[in-house]
Design an enzyme around this catalytic site. Structure first.
Site, PDB file in Angstrom:
ATOM      1  N   ASP A  81       0.960  -1.067  -0.083  1.00 56.33           N
ATOM      2  CA  ASP A  81      -0.066  -0.084  -0.094  1.00 56.33           C
ATOM      3  C   ASP A  81       0.914   1.306  -0.028  1.00 56.33           C
ATOM      4  OD1 ASP A  81       0.890  -0.069   2.701  1.00 56.33           O
ATOM      5  OD2 ASP A  81      -0.966   0.365   3.398  1.00 56.33           O
ATOM      6  N   TYR A 116       2.851   4.969   0.542  1.00 56.29           N
ATOM      7  CA  TYR A 116       3.815   5.614   1.637  1.00 56.29           C
ATOM      8  C   TYR A 116       2.506   6.364   2.522  1.00 56.29           C
ATOM      9  CZ  TYR A 116       7.963   4.333  -0.434  1.00 56.29           C
ATOM     10  OH  TYR A 116       8.917   3.895  -0.948  1.00 56.29           O
ATOM     11  N   PHE A 161       6.599   2.479  -4.665  1.00 59.16           N
ATOM     12  CA  PHE A 161       7.830   2.699  -3.817  1.00 59.16           C
ATOM     13  C   PHE A 161       8.360   3.919  -4.154  1.00 59.16           C
ATOM     14  CE2 PHE A 161       7.499  -2.154  -4.332  1.00 59.16           C
ATOM     15  CZ  PHE A 161       7.822  -2.424  -2.932  1.00 59.16           C
ATOM     16  N   HIS A 194      11.128  -8.649   1.365  1.00 64.03           N
ATOM     17  CA  HIS A 194      10.635  -7.315   1.116  1.00 64.03           C
ATOM     18  C   HIS A 194      11.851  -6.222   1.263  1.00 64.03           C
ATOM     19  CE1 HIS A 194       8.438  -3.526   1.256  1.00 64.03           C
ATOM     20  NE2 HIS A 194       7.424  -4.198   0.564  1.00 64.03           N
TER      21      HIS A 194
END
Length: 227
Positions: free
Chosen positions: A66, A68, A79, A189
């Protein structure tokens, strides 16, 4: 089967917006806004990735979870942050992995990843909105249905796409992808909590380019121009 060149994001969005789940999720977001909650990204950026990349141009999909949730960070590209915004720790780790993997990669002075998108890299979050300061606050309100449909459509109508699935959440999406037609690369991740579990040295970026070249597609120039 519909040819992928005939798929237009605007037509897809128009169709999805009429569905019950989508009407419900927009109602949820509007309710949060009416209750003085701040939603990221800004409304004009929620579907930004669909404005920046044409369906037929997709070569690589990098899946995030999801947006920031800090002030003015999210811009609708997973990202990525807008120029002038401090590079988040997760993106710093992505740059570190690139530095390890790609010869002559130079870490840029910003976190705006549009240079990747224009080459065919779809930076897709599974959830497209978030309440300020509250990660995953808009999970399970309908966004996952929408983006699962997107992932499946890319898998169905394309061939030889590289899917980069980082972390257990993203890796669950592999069930939506036809493995015989595409390349799926998985690792931990890039967040500070898990990047040390394999992400730094995964070499996903060079592996992506090798696969694209092997399938007669132009590789991605992972370098990002400084601003």
């Amino acid at each position: 089967m519909i040819k992928h060149k005939n798929i237009i994001w605007q037509d897809l969005l128009k169709k999805e917006k009429k569905k019950r789940y989508f009407i419900s999720l927009i109602k949820k977001i509007n309710t949060d806004i009416s209750n003085d909650k701040i939603i990221y990204p800004k409304k004009k950026y929620i579907f930004n990735i669909f404005k920046k990349i044409k369906f037929e141009k997709i070569k690589v999909v990098i899946l995030g979870q999801d947006p920031y949730y800090g002030i003015n960070q999210a811009n609708g590209l997973a990202f990525s942050v807008m120029p002038g915004i401090i590079i988040p720790p997760t993106l710093k780790n992505i740059y570190k992995a690139l530095k390890f993997d790609i010869v002559n990669f130079n870490i840029p002075n910003h976190g705006y990843l549009i240079d990747w998108v224009t080459q065919g890299v779809m930076l897709l979050n599974s959830i497209l909105t978030v309440v300020k300061g509250h990660p995953y606050s808009h999970s399970n309100i309908g966004w996952e249905i929408f983006t699962n449909n997107i992932i499946k459509m890319i898998s169905d109508y394309h061939k030889n796409i590289v899917f980069l699935l980082w972390g257990s959440y993203a890796q669950k999406k592999s069930l939506l992808i036809e493995k015989e037609k595409h390349l799926i690369l998985t690792t931990s991740h890039p967040s500070p909590l898990s990047c040390y579990k394999g992400f730094y040295f995964c070499k996903h970026f060079s592996k992506t380019n090798k696969y694209l070249i092997d399938n007669k597609k132009n590789p991605i120039n992972w370098n990002i121009k400084n601003i």
